[in-house]
Scaffold this active site. Structure first.
Site, PDB file in Angstrom:
ATOM      1  N   SER A  42       0.847  -1.199   0.000  1.00 12.89           N
ATOM      2  CA  SER A  42       0.000   0.000   0.000  1.00 12.89           C
ATOM      3  C   SER A  42       0.885   1.252   0.000  1.00 12.89           C
ATOM      4  O   SER A  42       0.387   2.355  -0.229  1.00 12.89           O
ATOM      5  CB  SER A  42      -0.947   0.003   1.209  1.00 12.89           C
ATOM      6  OG  SER A  42      -0.238  -0.252   2.406  1.00 12.89           O
ATOM      7  N   GLU A 100      -0.026 -12.448  -1.769  1.00 12.85           N
ATOM      8  CA  GLU A 100      -1.461 -12.521  -2.043  1.00 12.85           C
ATOM      9  C   GLU A 100      -1.774 -13.746  -2.892  1.00 12.85           C
ATOM     10  O   GLU A 100      -1.106 -14.005  -3.891  1.00 12.85           O
ATOM     11  CB  GLU A 100      -1.920 -11.262  -2.797  1.00 12.85           C
ATOM     12  CG  GLU A 100      -1.765  -9.999  -1.974  1.00 12.85           C
ATOM     13  CD  GLU A 100      -2.273  -8.752  -2.687  1.00 12.85           C
ATOM     14  OE1 GLU A 100      -2.868  -8.867  -3.779  1.00 12.85           O
ATOM     15  OE2 GLU A 100      -2.068  -7.649  -2.141  1.00 12.85           O
ATOM     16  N   GLU A 142      -8.920  -9.903   3.827  1.00 17.33           N
ATOM     17  CA  GLU A 142      -9.306  -8.517   3.570  1.00 17.33           C
ATOM     18  C   GLU A 142     -10.714  -8.448   2.998  1.00 17.33           C
ATOM     19  O   GLU A 142     -11.043  -9.133   2.021  1.00 17.33           O
ATOM     20  CB  GLU A 142      -8.287  -7.876   2.593  1.00 17.33           C
ATOM     21  CG  GLU A 142      -8.599  -6.413   2.310  1.00 17.33           C
ATOM     22  CD  GLU A 142      -7.448  -5.653   1.665  1.00 17.33           C
ATOM     23  OE1 GLU A 142      -6.329  -6.203   1.546  1.00 17.33           O
ATOM     24  OE2 GLU A 142      -7.671  -4.480   1.291  1.00 17.33           O
TER      25      GLU A 142
HETATM   26  O1  KIV Z   1      -0.470  -3.401   1.692  1.00 15.67           O
HETATM   27  C1  KIV Z   1      -1.181  -3.348   2.711  1.00 15.67           C
HETATM   28  O2  KIV Z   1      -1.257  -2.320   3.402  1.00 15.67           O
HETATM   29  C2  KIV Z   1      -1.933  -4.542   3.072  1.00 15.67           C
HETATM   30  C3  KIV Z   1      -2.927  -4.406   4.175  1.00 15.67           C
HETATM   31  C4  KIV Z   1      -4.122  -3.694   3.716  1.00 15.67           C
HETATM   32  C5  KIV Z   1      -3.263  -5.742   4.769  1.00 15.67           C
HETATM   33  O3  KIV Z   1      -1.762  -5.565   2.477  1.00 15.67           O
END
Ligand code: KIV
Length: 271
Positions: free
Chosen positions: A52, A122, A189
């Site tokens: 993220s 993932e 998620e």
């Molecule tokens: O990249 C991220 O911040 C995540 C979280 C939302 C679990 O994978």
């Protein structure tokens, strides 16, 4: 005494113990030294260097563009701040899917060059070979199911996943497989709370939710969202603990005003 209060360093075994004792696991994202230092000092269990960062730090629309080198840069900055938390780093898009040798190389680079304690990936059975190969090098792997942002172009939206029975069954199957492959924990998620609870009750490894209700073993949020630094979106699952967008904006305006008015610096602030 709770496990959380006793331990000086959080390990994957500590997380297992927390699940066994019914003690919830708290996880937050960090991408830089200063934020990681504050979060670790507050007593967080797990710090996620999430991809993220692609959105939050670099301003990209999705998590897809962030590179392995960029993730290693963020992870090394975080690691320098950490005394206690377990640090898990996302393997970025394109560095592990469909090629287990490349997956292992990517994971090794993250561990060697940043000093992190594990990686997150993932997907379910489609990434079996990559997970198993990474585990052969002794690198702890956290799984991630449900809304998987690296596959956004396959799904088209960021809406709740696994609402239909067929997808829910597939998710539960994938979760069991991730445990069988050897993942030490999984993130779920944006899925229905009842399904997430069922997964957490079925697995012996910790299940950490984001938008997955309270029936799981722990929670994760994106730090910049929970601090209210971001303000463009407000998903139902997001609790904002501060409104930093507002208060930082006020501080910046005040500073600009002080400079323009020749009020800053004053005599005490000068040499
Ligand atoms: O990249 C991220 O911040 C995540 C979280 C939302 C679990 O994978």
């Amino acid at each position: 005494m709770s496990v959380h209060k006793e331990v000086k360093k959080v390990t994957t075994h500590v997380l297992q113990e927390m699940k066994r004792k019914g003690e919830k696991i708290a996880m937050l994202t960090a991408y830089d030294y200063t934020m990681a230092k504050i979060i670790d000092s507050a007593g967080i269990d797990v710090v996620l260097v999430g991809d993220s960062a692609s959105n939050v730090m670099a301003g990209h629309e999705t998590t897809l563009p962030i590179t392995l080198n960029e993730m290693i840069y963020h992870a090394s900055s975080v690691i320098r701040a950490i005394n206690r938390a377990l640090v898990v780093v996302d393997l970025p898009f394109g560095t592990y899917q469909g090629n287990s040798k490349e997956a292992l190389n990517s994971a090794i680079r993250i561990m060697k060059e940043s000093g992190a304690h594990g990686v997150k990936m993932e997907g379910g059975k489609e990434i079996k070979d990559s997970i198993e190969r990474i585990l052969t090098a002794g690198i702890p792997v956290m799984g991630h199911l449900g809304l998987t942002p690296q596959s956004i172009y396959k799904f088209g939206t960021y809406t709740v996943r696994a609402k239909e029975e067929e997808e829910a069954e597939r998710l539960l199957e994938d979760a069991k497989l991730l445990e069988a492959y050897g993942c030490f924990a999984i993130v779920l998620e944006k899925i229905p709370a009842a399904l997430a609870k069922k997964v957490a009750e079925t697995l012996t490894i910790p299940v950490i939710g984001i938008g997955a209700g309270g029936g799981v073993d722990g929670q994760v949020l994106v730090t910049h969202d929970m601090l209210g630094m971001t303000h463009e979106f407000s998903p139902r699952f997001l609790r904002r603990y501060l409104n930093l967008y507002e208060s930082m904006g006020q501080a910046f305006k005040q500073y600009i005003g002080d400079v323009k008015a020749k009020d800053f610096p004053n005599e005490q602030e000068s040499y």
